[in-house]
Design a protein around this motif. Sequence first.
Motif: not given
Length: 291
Positions: A96, A116-118, A132, A175, A207, A211, A219, A248
């Motif tokens: 991240r 982007r978080c995934g 991330w 994502v 998550n 996101d 973030e 998203t």
Amino acid sequence: MNLVPFRSPVALSDAGIWALQFAALPRDIAGLAKGLQGLLIHEHMPNLYGITLSDRQRSEPHVRSAWEILERIAVQDARPLTQPRAPGERFAGCCRHYALLLVAILRSKGVAARARCGFGAYFTKGRFVDHWVTEYFDAAQGRWVLVDAQIDARQRALFGIDFDTLDVPREKFLVAGDAWRLCRDGGADPQAFGVLDMAGLWFIASNVIRDVAALNNREMLPWDVWGGMALVDSEIDPDFIDRLARLTHEPDGHLEELRAVYEDPRIAVPSTVFNAVLRRPEAVSPSGLSA
């Protein structure tokens, strides 16, 4: 397409006075990723670089804002950001932190970018690991491109990565909302999504919330917990997460709805969040909550 919300540093991506150093950095993505790799080291990979983290470095993964990351880098070594640091002198963070700093730099140069978080499919065979990356808009190609600035030559060799991490294929990084949809449709096992011994729909759902927050310029740390995040599957509101996953998947077509849903207390980042690693509540800095 409205790129304005992602062109200017704001909240956690605002580097403040330290952004003055960004002018000397290259404009190309490859150069920026390499530069970050000379400033940061992943907290879980010191052995890969032949070092042991110092006490200072062990505290750094919990730093949230770009300005504080850069301040700590400068305090440790006042040379320009164009000068790589030895591994033992780098800022220790996680995926991240790479993603956030690349967002901060790109936005300072007028390039639309967002974290982007995934989940990454390229770390452990058969698993999608909590991860991330940065997504930036390539004007020449007219599309959003995923970039994993964390992956240098050593990590590429360690994980056997055979694709361009400056243009990560969408099937290699999902994502969070896409991971949720895939599992809800029976296309994947939710237990394959997570990190260490933590996995399942509850992890994916959390998550998805992270996101959505990131798409609203919050973030947060991967282990920050707040609002509607659940610790077991039975506590999830699946219809709500379904809606977030839809938004998203194509955020540019739902920017107003994403802004509106962020007002929901299950999503909005409060002034205090729970740091699940340090097991304590922590105040989010004012800069991290500003609009």
